[in-house]
Write a protein that holds these residues in place. Structure first.
Motif, PDB file in Angstrom:
ATOM      1  N   SER A   9       0.833  -1.197   0.000  1.00 49.09           N
ATOM      2  CA  SER A   9       0.000   0.000   0.000  1.00 49.09           C
ATOM      3  C   SER A   9       0.876   1.259   0.000  1.00 49.09           C
ATOM      4  O   SER A   9       1.957   1.277   0.589  1.00 49.09           O
ATOM      5  N   THR A  31      -7.840  -3.514  -8.177  1.00 46.08           N
ATOM      6  CA  THR A  31      -8.444  -4.677  -7.501  1.00 46.08           C
ATOM      7  C   THR A  31      -8.536  -4.467  -5.985  1.00 46.08           C
ATOM      8  O   THR A  31      -9.353  -5.095  -5.320  1.00 46.08           O
ATOM      9  N   ARG A  36     -11.733  -3.551  -0.745  1.00 45.17           N
ATOM     10  CA  ARG A  36     -12.213  -2.448   0.101  1.00 45.17           C
ATOM     11  C   ARG A  36     -13.739  -2.439   0.162  1.00 45.17           C
ATOM     12  O   ARG A  36     -14.328  -2.219   1.215  1.00 45.17           O
ATOM     13  N   GLY A  78      -9.198   0.241   4.714  1.00 43.87           N
ATOM     14  CA  GLY A  78      -8.010  -0.484   4.243  1.00 43.87           C
ATOM     15  C   GLY A  78      -7.692  -1.662   5.157  1.00 43.87           C
ATOM     16  O   GLY A  78      -7.378  -2.767   4.693  1.00 43.87           O
ATOM     17  N   SER A  82      -7.878  -5.644   4.192  1.00 38.56           N
ATOM     18  CA  SER A  82      -6.758  -6.564   4.374  1.00 38.56           C
ATOM     19  C   SER A  82      -7.208  -7.817   5.147  1.00 38.56           C
ATOM     20  O   SER A  82      -6.731  -8.929   4.879  1.00 38.56           O
ATOM     21  N   GLY A 112      -2.758  -4.558  -7.828  1.00 39.11           N
ATOM     22  CA  GLY A 112      -3.187  -5.257  -6.616  1.00 39.11           C
ATOM     23  C   GLY A 112      -2.007  -5.849  -5.874  1.00 39.11           C
ATOM     24  O   GLY A 112      -0.939  -5.223  -5.769  1.00 39.11           O
ATOM     25  N   ARG A 113      -2.212  -7.059  -5.350  1.00 38.69           N
ATOM     26  CA  ARG A 113      -1.150  -7.714  -4.592  1.00 38.69           C
ATOM     27  C   ARG A 113      -0.736  -9.032  -5.251  1.00 38.69           C
ATOM     28  O   ARG A 113       0.390  -9.488  -5.076  1.00 38.69           O
ATOM     29  N   ASP A 167      -0.592  -8.737   4.698  1.00 34.56           N
ATOM     30  CA  ASP A 167      -0.663  -9.043   3.259  1.00 34.56           C
ATOM     31  C   ASP A 167       0.470  -9.982   2.809  1.00 34.56           C
ATOM     32  O   ASP A 167       0.295 -10.805   1.915  1.00 34.56           O
TER      33      ASP A 167
HETATM   34  O1   DC Z   1      -4.386  -1.507  -2.678  1.00 37.48           O
HETATM   35  P1   DC Z   1      -5.303  -1.212  -1.496  1.00 37.48           P
HETATM   36  O2   DC Z   1      -4.596  -0.575  -0.331  1.00 37.48           O
HETATM   37  O3   DC Z   1      -6.514  -0.460  -1.893  1.00 37.48           O
HETATM   38  O4   DC Z   1      -5.799  -2.685  -0.997  1.00 37.48           O
HETATM   39  C1   DC Z   1      -6.572  -2.877   0.156  1.00 37.48           C
HETATM   40  C2   DC Z   1      -6.341  -4.269   0.720  1.00 37.48           C
HETATM   41  O5   DC Z   1      -6.874  -5.244  -0.159  1.00 37.48           O
HETATM   42  C3   DC Z   1      -4.875  -4.646   0.928  1.00 37.48           C
HETATM   43  O6   DC Z   1      -4.439  -4.429   2.247  1.00 37.48           O
HETATM   44  C4   DC Z   1      -4.801  -6.098   0.586  1.00 37.48           C
HETATM   45  C5   DC Z   1      -6.023  -6.383  -0.225  1.00 37.48           C
HETATM   46  N1   DC Z   1      -5.748  -6.725  -1.633  1.00 37.48           N
HETATM   47  C6   DC Z   1      -5.413  -8.033  -1.915  1.00 37.48           C
HETATM   48  O7   DC Z   1      -5.271  -8.833  -0.995  1.00 37.48           O
HETATM   49  N2   DC Z   1      -5.238  -8.420  -3.206  1.00 37.48           N
HETATM   50  C7   DC Z   1      -5.357  -7.559  -4.207  1.00 37.48           C
HETATM   51  N3   DC Z   1      -5.184  -7.980  -5.478  1.00 37.48           N
HETATM   52  C8   DC Z   1      -5.664  -6.208  -3.936  1.00 37.48           C
HETATM   53  C9   DC Z   1      -5.837  -5.806  -2.623  1.00 37.48           C
END
Ligand code: DC
Length: 220
Positions: A9, A31, A36, A78, A82, A112-113, A167
């Motif tokens: 983040s 994503t 969220r 947020g 998570s 995203g992640r 995460d």
């Molecule tokens: O990118 P962000 O801070 O808006 O994401 C919010 C939460 O969503 C983040 O802490 C982890 C989760 N997330 C995830 O697990 N996989 C993704 N592809 C996108 C976000």
């Protein structure tokens, strides 16, 4: 063409993904906003984001009007995102939507992640965007202050570190670079410099792919 942009983040990945999408004429999916919306829906209904039944019900009936909700971008949402994101059933419920988006109309940029590792392991280009935690906390603190939210830098840093830990350490689809991801550290870059570096990384990867496919076609 699918471009995957992953990272922690406040690393700058969202802005970079938007700018890459504009540059290459692709659609963009944030994503994190999906997770969220799920986290926020649970909070608004008075539930606990760590409660699997509540989180899964929210993921199955995702309410797109929450995209406009003033709390969508808050630190509390947020944190809830998570927590719901650590649950395998929630991730499974959101997976197909993300894959369909990526593959429609000739491709897209997704940030995203786990885009490069799980959602689109076949992506043409994968960027993994990082920045030091103190830099990310300063950026997030400045952003929250601009929105009129009163919160200390120390609280923001602690939130960021807690979210990183959750995460990165979850069992399913943890935050980590794909083996073929290109790393971009934005700690000491302003946004325009980061965009320039991202564009040159993507362009060189695309050139490599073109050369590779030509070599395959020309093989005797
Ligand atoms: O990118 P962000 O801070 O808006 O994401 C919010 C939460 O969503 C983040 O802490 C982890 C989760 N997330 C995830 O697990 N996989 C993704 N592809 C996108 C976000």
């Amino acid at each position: 063409m699918i471009i995957a942009v992953d990272g922690p983040s406040a690393s700058g990945k969202g802005t970079l993904a938007r700018r890459l999408a504009q540059h290459y004429g692709l659609r963009h999916l944030d994503t994190g906003a999906l997770y969220r919306m799920v986290g926020l829906a649970v909070l608004l209904s008075g539930g606990d984001p760590a409660d699997e039944a509540a989180a899964l019900a929210a993921a199955r009936t995702i309410d797109l009007s929450l995209l406009e909700h003033p709390e969508l971008r808050s630190e509390v949402t947020g944190g809830a995102a998570s927590k719901v994101a650590a649950q395998p059933a929630v991730r499974a419920a959101l997976l197909q939507f993300q894959r369909d988006f990526a593959n429609e109309n000739g491709g897209a940029v997704l940030d995203g992640r786990d885009i490069g590792t799980v959602v689109c392991p076949e992506a043409s280009v994968k960027l993994f965007v990082i920045a030091r935690a103190d830099v990310r906390a300063r950026r997030r603190h400045a952003e929250l202050t601009r929105y009129g939210v009163e919160v200390s830098y120390e609280t923001v840093l602690a939130d960021i570190e807690a979210r990183d830990a959750r995460d990165m350490n979850r069992a399913v689809a943890p935050l980590k670079p794909a083996p073929d991801a290109l790393l971009l550290d934005t700690s000491d870059l302003d946004i325009d410099a980061a965009v320039q570096q991202a564009l040159s990384l993507v362009d060189s990867r695309l050139a490599e792919l073109k050369l590779g496919s030509r070599a395959v076609r020309n093989r005797p």
